[in-house]
Every structure is written in C-alpha cells, then in structure tokens.
Design an enzyme around this catalytic site. Structure first.
Site, PDB file in Angstrom:
ATOM      1  N   HIS A  95      54.921  60.341  59.087  1.00  0.00           N
ATOM      2  CA  HIS A  95      53.995  60.556  57.967  1.00  0.00           C
ATOM      3  C   HIS A  95      54.748  60.415  56.655  1.00  0.00           C
ATOM      4  O   HIS A  95      55.885  60.834  56.520  1.00  0.00           O
ATOM      5  CB  HIS A  95      53.294  61.919  58.046  1.00  0.00           C
ATOM      6  CG  HIS A  95      54.227  63.068  58.286  1.00  0.00           C
ATOM      7  ND1 HIS A  95      54.759  63.361  59.516  1.00  0.00           N
ATOM      8  CD2 HIS A  95      54.731  63.994  57.435  1.00  0.00           C
ATOM      9  CE1 HIS A  95      55.543  64.406  59.425  1.00  0.00           C
ATOM     10  NE2 HIS A  95      55.561  64.808  58.168  1.00  0.00           N
ATOM     11  N   HIS A 151      54.545  61.501  52.787  1.00  0.00           N
ATOM     12  CA  HIS A 151      53.918  62.424  51.825  1.00  0.00           C
ATOM     13  C   HIS A 151      53.721  61.715  50.490  1.00  0.00           C
ATOM     14  O   HIS A 151      54.651  61.072  49.981  1.00  0.00           O
ATOM     15  CB  HIS A 151      54.831  63.627  51.546  1.00  0.00           C
ATOM     16  CG  HIS A 151      55.056  64.544  52.694  1.00  0.00           C
ATOM     17  ND1 HIS A 151      54.368  65.729  52.847  1.00  0.00           N
ATOM     18  CD2 HIS A 151      55.917  64.489  53.746  1.00  0.00           C
ATOM     19  CE1 HIS A 151      54.804  66.359  53.925  1.00  0.00           C
ATOM     20  NE2 HIS A 151      55.744  65.632  54.496  1.00  0.00           N
ATOM     21  N   ILE A 195      47.288  69.996  54.648  1.00  0.00           N
ATOM     22  CA  ILE A 195      46.608  71.296  54.789  1.00  0.00           C
ATOM     23  C   ILE A 195      47.317  72.401  54.001  1.00  0.00           C
ATOM     24  O   ILE A 195      46.703  73.412  53.657  1.00  0.00           O
ATOM     25  CB  ILE A 195      46.483  71.676  56.290  1.00  0.00           C
ATOM     26  CG1 ILE A 195      45.333  72.638  56.527  1.00  0.00           C
ATOM     27  CG2 ILE A 195      47.790  72.205  56.850  1.00  0.00           C
ATOM     28  CD1 ILE A 195      44.959  72.795  57.992  1.00  0.00           C
ATOM     29  N   ASN A 201      60.170  62.581  55.966  1.00  0.00           N
ATOM     30  CA  ASN A 201      61.221  63.332  56.636  1.00  0.00           C
ATOM     31  C   ASN A 201      61.417  62.852  58.074  1.00  0.00           C
ATOM     32  O   ASN A 201      60.437  62.671  58.801  1.00  0.00           O
ATOM     33  CB  ASN A 201      60.867  64.828  56.647  1.00  0.00           C
ATOM     34  CG  ASN A 201      60.682  65.390  55.247  1.00  0.00           C
ATOM     35  OD1 ASN A 201      61.356  64.964  54.316  1.00  0.00           O
ATOM     36  ND2 ASN A 201      59.767  66.335  55.086  1.00  0.00           N
ATOM     37  N   GLN A 229      61.518  67.590  58.994  1.00  0.00           N
ATOM     38  CA  GLN A 229      60.339  67.124  59.738  1.00  0.00           C
ATOM     39  C   GLN A 229      59.841  68.238  60.655  1.00  0.00           C
ATOM     40  O   GLN A 229      60.611  68.828  61.417  1.00  0.00           O
ATOM     41  CB  GLN A 229      60.687  65.879  60.570  1.00  0.00           C
ATOM     42  CG  GLN A 229      59.460  65.274  61.246  1.00  0.00           C
ATOM     43  CD  GLN A 229      59.758  63.955  61.967  1.00  0.00           C
ATOM     44  OE1 GLN A 229      60.911  63.587  62.153  1.00  0.00           O
ATOM     45  NE2 GLN A 229      58.706  63.264  62.374  1.00  0.00           N
TER      46      GLN A 229
HETATM   47  P1  5GP Z   1      56.912  67.460  57.485  1.00  0.00           P
HETATM   48  O1  5GP Z   1      57.581  68.754  57.151  1.00  0.00           O
HETATM   49  O2  5GP Z   1      56.918  67.186  58.989  1.00  0.00           O
HETATM   50  O3  5GP Z   1      57.411  66.300  56.684  1.00  0.00           O
HETATM   51  O4  5GP Z   1      55.406  67.641  57.025  1.00  0.00           O
HETATM   52  C1  5GP Z   1      54.350  67.992  57.870  1.00  0.00           C
HETATM   53  C2  5GP Z   1      53.154  68.213  56.979  1.00  0.00           C
HETATM   54  O5  5GP Z   1      52.000  68.224  57.791  1.00  0.00           O
HETATM   55  C3  5GP Z   1      53.189  69.552  56.236  1.00  0.00           C
HETATM   56  O6  5GP Z   1      53.115  69.309  54.829  1.00  0.00           O
HETATM   57  C4  5GP Z   1      51.969  70.278  56.756  1.00  0.00           C
HETATM   58  O7  5GP Z   1      51.304  71.033  55.770  1.00  0.00           O
HETATM   59  C5  5GP Z   1      51.104  69.170  57.284  1.00  0.00           C
HETATM   60  N1  5GP Z   1      50.250  69.573  58.391  1.00  0.00           N
HETATM   61  C6  5GP Z   1      50.657  70.197  59.535  1.00  0.00           C
HETATM   62  N2  5GP Z   1      49.598  70.409  60.337  1.00  0.00           N
HETATM   63  C7  5GP Z   1      48.514  69.907  59.709  1.00  0.00           C
HETATM   64  C8  5GP Z   1      47.130  69.826  60.053  1.00  0.00           C
HETATM   65  O8  5GP Z   1      46.686  70.268  61.110  1.00  0.00           O
HETATM   66  N3  5GP Z   1      46.320  69.234  59.141  1.00  0.00           N
HETATM   67  C9  5GP Z   1      46.777  68.720  57.969  1.00  0.00           C
HETATM   68  N4  5GP Z   1      45.878  68.165  57.155  1.00  0.00           N
HETATM   69  N5  5GP Z   1      48.077  68.776  57.610  1.00  0.00           N
HETATM   70  C10 5GP Z   1      48.932  69.365  58.467  1.00  0.00           C
END
Ligand code: 5GP
Ligand code: ZN
Length: 139
Positions: free
Chosen positions: A99, A101, A31, A86, A93
């Site tokens: 997840h 990326h 997003i 992460n 994270q």
């Molecule tokens: P992290 O920092 O945990 O590795 O990445 C989390 C990712 O999830 C971020 O890039 C963030 O933009 C994405 N994200 C968080 N909430 C949502 C959501 O509600 N929908 C989508 N599509 N992505 C999300």
C-alpha cells in the site's frame, strides 16, 4: 473471507471508503488517518510488499498516482503531500498487502512526525561512492 485485510476490502467483505478504482488498483481512506485526506492506494492483486511486485504491477499502480494526488490537492488544498510506502516491520509495515500512503500536509500540527537524521559522519562521500558502485554492479 480471506486472511488479508486489504484483499477483503477489495472483495467487499470488509467495508471501506473507496475513492477510486480501476482494473488494477483500489484507493480508499485510511481508517486511522494522520491528516485530513490520508488515503491508501493498493494493487488488486495480493502482493506483500515492493519486493514482490513485477514491473508491470508497479507501473499499473503508479499510473494512478498523479490523478489521486491532484484530486487531494484540488479538494483540500494541502500545503504539501508525502507519499509513503513501508516494507517490512522494521520500516513500519503493519498490513502485508502493498500500500502507498497519500498524506496531505497542512501545518506543523498535523499528525505525521518526520525525523530525518543524516548520517554524515559515517556515510561520507567516499563510502557513498562505494555503495553506489555496489548497486551499479547489482543493477
Ligand atoms: P502500514 O503501517 O502497514 O504502512 O499502514 C497500514 C495502514 O492501514 C494504517 O495506516 C492503518 O490505519 C490502515 N488500516 C489498517 N486496517 C485498516 C482497515 O481495516 N481499513 C482501512 N481503511 N485502513 C486500515
Ligand atoms: Zn491482500
């Protein structure tokens, strides 16, 4: 609604731009993308991060990786691609459902800044050898 954002995306309570799904995994556009095509691949089973995954769950997730990476490469012709995952807040994270990326890279003006500072003064070959020995014992 359950408390995990990504579980709610899988069950459809929270909308997402899905690009792929199979029995085990779900892939959707991030997003807040840092580059064109930035997307996330997640297991359908809730696992907080890599430490919680079984070998079979990891294998099921990574089976989908080449297909998704090649779709991004074919559609958008990035110059490169980073796969990033992460674990824990110290590693960046923010969502506690595993997840991976996919970050296509285009040029130096994209939104992914990578800093890599080798610690060669303290992590000498001798120290590295000791660390490897510890890990061999553990594994
Ligand atoms: P992290 O920092 O945990 O590795 O990445 C989390 C990712 O999830 C971020 O890039 C963030 O933009 C994405 N994200 C968080 N909430 C949502 C959501 O509600 N929908 C989508 N599509 N992505 C999300
Ligand atoms: Zn979840």
């Amino acid at each position: 609604m359950v408390s995990c954002i990504f579980c709610n995306i899988i069950n459809g309570t929270i909308p997402s731009e899905k690009v792929y799904e199979d029995e085990h995994v779900y892939a959707f556009m991030d997003i807040t993308p840092v580059a064109k095509g930035h997307l996330l691949l997640i297991p359908k089973v809730h696992r907080e991060n890599v430490y919680d995954m079984t070998e079979d769950e990891a294998a099921n997730l990574f089976r989908a990786v080449p297909k998704i990476a090649n779709a991004l490469k074919a559609e958008f012709q990035p110059a490169g691609m980073n796969l990033l995952q992460n674990n824990g807040s110290h590693a960046g994270q923010t969502v506690y459902h595993f997840h991976l990326h996919f970050i296509p890279r285009y040029d130096e003006k994209d939104g992914f800044v990578w800093t890599w500072n080798p610690q060669v003064d303290t992590l000498t070959p001798e120290v590295i050898g000791g660390l490897a020995s510890q890990l061999r014992e553990r594994l």
